[in-house]
Design a protein around this motif. Structure first.
Motif, PDB file in Angstrom:
ATOM      1  N   ILE A 281       5.409  -5.924   0.699  1.00  0.00           N
ATOM      2  CA  ILE A 281       6.311  -4.859   1.162  1.00  0.00           C
ATOM      3  C   ILE A 281       5.582  -3.978   2.170  1.00  0.00           C
ATOM      4  CG2 ILE A 281       7.836  -2.970   0.461  1.00  0.00           C
ATOM      5  CD1 ILE A 281       7.812  -4.036  -2.373  1.00  0.00           C
ATOM      6  N   SER A 282       6.199  -3.774   3.334  1.00  0.00           N
ATOM      7  CA  SER A 282       5.572  -2.937   4.355  1.00  0.00           C
ATOM      8  C   SER A 282       6.602  -2.407   5.343  1.00  0.00           C
ATOM      9  CB  SER A 282       4.515  -3.747   5.119  1.00  0.00           C
ATOM     10  OG  SER A 282       3.974  -2.991   6.176  1.00  0.00           O
ATOM     11  N   GLN A 283       6.643  -1.116   5.499  1.00  0.00           N
ATOM     12  CA  GLN A 283       7.529  -0.522   6.505  1.00  0.00           C
ATOM     13  C   GLN A 283       7.144  -1.037   7.881  1.00  0.00           C
ATOM     14  OE1 GLN A 283       9.034   1.395   9.617  1.00  0.00           O
ATOM     15  NE2 GLN A 283       6.953   2.057   9.248  1.00  0.00           N
ATOM     16  N   SER A 284       5.891  -0.814   8.254  1.00  0.00           N
ATOM     17  CA  SER A 284       5.447  -1.123   9.626  1.00  0.00           C
ATOM     18  C   SER A 284       5.299  -2.625   9.856  1.00  0.00           C
ATOM     19  CB  SER A 284       4.095  -0.462   9.888  1.00  0.00           C
ATOM     20  OG  SER A 284       3.113  -0.999   9.007  1.00  0.00           O
ATOM     21  N   GLY A 285       4.975  -3.343   8.788  1.00  0.00           N
ATOM     22  CA  GLY A 285       4.677  -4.769   8.940  1.00  0.00           C
ATOM     23  C   GLY A 285       3.334  -5.013   9.598  1.00  0.00           C
TER      24      GLY A 285
ATOM     25  N   THR B 138       3.290   4.285  -0.130  1.00  0.00           N
ATOM     26  CA  THR B 138       4.684   4.417  -0.539  1.00  0.00           C
ATOM     27  C   THR B 138       5.313   3.052  -0.815  1.00  0.00           C
ATOM     28  OG1 THR B 138       5.040   6.515   0.572  1.00  0.00           O
ATOM     29  CG2 THR B 138       6.959   5.110   0.336  1.00  0.00           C
ATOM     30  N   SER B 139       4.966   2.053  -0.019  1.00  0.00           N
ATOM     31  CA  SER B 139       5.531   0.717  -0.234  1.00  0.00           C
ATOM     32  C   SER B 139       5.089   0.160  -1.588  1.00  0.00           C
ATOM     33  CB  SER B 139       5.113  -0.226   0.899  1.00  0.00           C
ATOM     34  OG  SER B 139       5.644   0.247   2.121  1.00  0.00           O
TER      35      SER B 139
ATOM     36  N   VAL C 161       5.349  10.420   9.829  1.00  0.00           N
ATOM     37  CA  VAL C 161       4.291   9.646   9.160  1.00  0.00           C
ATOM     38  C   VAL C 161       4.598   9.485   7.669  1.00  0.00           C
ATOM     39  CG1 VAL C 161       1.869   9.753   8.441  1.00  0.00           C
ATOM     40  CG2 VAL C 161       2.460  10.033  10.849  1.00  0.00           C
ATOM     41  N   ALA C 162       5.128  10.517   7.053  1.00  0.00           N
ATOM     42  CA  ALA C 162       5.487  10.419   5.639  1.00  0.00           C
ATOM     43  C   ALA C 162       6.734   9.560   5.501  1.00  0.00           C
ATOM     44  CB  ALA C 162       5.726  11.809   5.065  1.00  0.00           C
ATOM     45  N   SER C 163       6.609   8.500   4.739  1.00  0.00           N
ATOM     46  CA  SER C 163       7.685   7.526   4.617  1.00  0.00           C
ATOM     47  C   SER C 163       8.811   8.062   3.734  1.00  0.00           C
ATOM     48  CB  SER C 163       7.082   6.259   4.016  1.00  0.00           C
ATOM     49  OG  SER C 163       7.975   5.209   4.153  1.00  0.00           O
TER      50      SER C 163
ATOM     51  N   CYS D  13       0.855  -1.192   0.000  1.00  0.00           N
ATOM     52  CA  CYS D  13       0.000   0.000   0.000  1.00  0.00           C
ATOM     53  C   CYS D  13       0.893   1.246   0.000  1.00  0.00           C
ATOM     54  CB  CYS D  13      -0.858   0.063   1.259  1.00  0.00           C
ATOM     55  SG  CYS D  13      -1.895  -1.378   1.503  1.00  0.00           S
TER      56      CYS D  13
ATOM     57  N   THR E  42       0.264  -3.294   8.285  1.00  0.00           N
ATOM     58  CA  THR E  42      -0.820  -2.791   7.439  1.00  0.00           C
ATOM     59  C   THR E  42      -1.865  -3.890   7.192  1.00  0.00           C
ATOM     60  OG1 THR E  42       0.698  -1.222   6.452  1.00  0.00           O
ATOM     61  CG2 THR E  42      -1.314  -1.703   5.206  1.00  0.00           C
TER      62      THR E  42
ATOM     63  N   LEU F 188       2.818  11.934  -3.924  1.00  0.00           N
ATOM     64  CA  LEU F 188       2.222  11.488  -2.651  1.00  0.00           C
ATOM     65  C   LEU F 188       2.807  12.266  -1.474  1.00  0.00           C
ATOM     66  CD1 LEU F 188       0.360   9.551  -1.060  1.00  0.00           C
ATOM     67  CD2 LEU F 188       2.233   7.902  -1.024  1.00  0.00           C
TER      68      LEU F 188
HETATM   69  C1  F6R Z   1       3.267   7.393   2.787  1.00  0.00           C
HETATM   70  C2  F6R Z   1       2.804   6.525   3.852  1.00  0.00           C
HETATM   71  C3  F6R Z   1       1.774   5.489   3.560  1.00  0.00           C
HETATM   72  C4  F6R Z   1       2.373   4.108   3.816  1.00  0.00           C
HETATM   73  C5  F6R Z   1       1.311   3.020   3.678  1.00  0.00           C
HETATM   74  C6  F6R Z   1       1.908   1.631   3.823  1.00  0.00           C
HETATM   75  O1  F6R Z   1       4.208   8.299   3.216  1.00  0.00           O
HETATM   76  O2  F6R Z   1       3.298   6.606   4.934  1.00  0.00           O
HETATM   77  O3  F6R Z   1       1.303   5.593   2.252  1.00  0.00           O
HETATM   78  O4  F6R Z   1       3.420   3.927   2.915  1.00  0.00           O
HETATM   79  O5  F6R Z   1       0.322   3.203   4.650  1.00  0.00           O
HETATM   80  O6  F6R Z   1       2.492   1.457   5.067  1.00  0.00           O
HETATM   81  P1  F6R Z   1       3.441   0.242   5.368  1.00  0.00           P
HETATM   82  O7  F6R Z   1       4.642   0.375   4.479  1.00  0.00           O
HETATM   83  O8  F6R Z   1       3.778   0.355   6.820  1.00  0.00           O
HETATM   84  O9  F6R Z   1       2.674  -1.021   5.050  1.00  0.00           O
END
Ligand code: F6R
Length: 366
Positions: A104-108, A60-61, A156-158, A58, A110, A242
């Motif tokens: 792919i997920s920063q937070s893991g 940025t990922s 919050v902005a990745s 979702c 989502t 974005l």
């Molecule tokens: C953009 C942003 C969101 C996340 C998205 C996915 O700056 O923060 O668009 O990229 O909610 O989040 P993750 O990567 O944690 O699954």
């Protein structure tokens, strides 16, 4: 805790040289042309026999995933599809045990991405995770994976999560390419040596901050902004838009540059700023002609070019130079000025950069 920076976002933008280094360090021996990634090595047959790779994510990922598609198809010659996790999970997708799904997920954490993984597993696919947060739900739910080593991302902005995701995807693409014989040892070694120069190049690029600030001051009151790029930099255009939307609340859209004439060109007049990524090897002549089309309609052009560029400089209203590198590695550089541009505009507009309205760092509900 912000390490002397005004905001976490700016701190995290500046952490990218180290974050990228931490992400590839220990995974590659550039001179020998070797990439070691346990998550891939342990399942190499699955990857070699994969009929297709489906990337789910979702925001940025998802943009990171699009860069991954260009990288994996270009180097490893495996078909790749990139899907929004939220669409994938509800559209009864065709997935089989011959597919590999990369989540792919920063937070893991989502929710949609987690649900997409569960669905893919239930259909027999092998699921590989690219996460930043160690031990997160997605990291635990996937069959194998590779962590990005971006460190905690608070804004919050990745930012650094995106460039480290691209770093991991580059390693995966090159590793699979070399395993498949699509890339010789010397070719791989040369690409990895260029990768090793990226952190230093970003370090230099970050020094353009004052110039980006000047450009931000000119366009901060614009109601709209377009971002254009082609090839590897098309997803970077989406990501640039974005970032601006999220933190400055300016309406922005990213497009593949050639799509302009299929509609968005109607928006262009003397009040429309257009950020164009025009690196020297990526369909350069085509992008130059896209820029000319915009200019003849009086649009204001902020161009991201390669050091030493002369052609675009003549037409564009503003030019930001990035250091020379392999075209496939340019997203790691072109992303940086776009992050800085949205950051400075948001700060000048007095917005809450680290915690934009209506947004949460991880979207754990659908
Ligand atoms: C953009 C942003 C969101 C996340 C998205 C996915 O700056 O923060 O668009 O990229 O909610 O989040 P993750 O990567 O944690 O699954």
């Amino acid at each position: 805790e912000k390490g002397g920076y005004d905001h976490f976002m700016l701190k995290e933008i500046h952490e990218q040289p180290k974050a990228i280094l931490d992400t590839y360090r220990g995974r590659m021996l550039a001179d020998e042309g070797i990439i070691r990634m346990a998550g891939i090595d342990d399942h190499i047959n699955k990857f070699m026999n994969a009929q297709r790779i489906i990337i789910v994510a979702c925001g940025t990922s998802w943009h990171g995933g699009l860069v991954g598609e260009y990288l994996i198809e270009e180097f490893a010659r495996i078909p790749v599809e990139v899907e929004y996790a939220s669409e994938f999970r509800y559209r009864n997708p065709i997935v089989t045990s011959k597919d590999i799904v990369i989540a792919i997920s920063q937070s893991g954490e989502t929710a949609d991405t987690l649900a997409a993984i569960k669905l893919a597993k239930s259909k027999g696919a092998f699921v590989f995770g690219i996460c930043n947060v160690v031990g997160s739900s997605i990291a635990r739910e996937t069959d194998a994976g590779a962590y990005t080593h971006a460190g905690p991302e608070i804004g919050v902005a990745s930012t650094k999560a995106f460039t480290t995701q691209i770093t991991v995807l580059t390693l995966i693409a090159l590793k699979l390419a070399s395993k498949k014989g699509e890339l010789s040892k010397p070719e791989l070694s040369s690409l990895l040596q260029k990768m090793q120069l990226i952190p230093g190049k970003i370090e230099n690029l970050l020094k353009i901050d004052d110039k980006v600030k000047e450009i931000a001051a000119v366009y901060k009151d614009a109601p709209n902004c377009l971002y254009l790029g082609r090839g590897f930099n098309f997803p970077v255009a989406l990501e640039g838009a974005l970032k601006l939307k999220e933190i400055s609340y300016i309406h922005a859209e990213g497009y593949p540059a050639a799509e302009m004439k299929h509609g968005p060109i109607a928006l262009i007049d003397e009040n429309m700023p257009i950020v164009v990524i025009a690196t020297n090897k990526g369909h350069y002549e085509k992008v130059v002609s896209n820029i000319q089309e915009i200019k003849s309609r009086a649009g204001k052009i902020i161009a991201i070019v390669t050091e030493g560029d002369t052609q675009v400089k003549e037409i564009a209203d503003h030019v930001i130079e990035i250091p020379e590198t392999e075209e496939a590695l340019t997203p790691l550089l072109t992303t940086i000025p776009l992050q800085l541009l949205s950051y400075h505009i948001a700060v000048m507009l007095g917005k809450n950069v680290d915690q934009p309205r209506n947004l949460a760092k991880s979207v754990t509900v659908e």
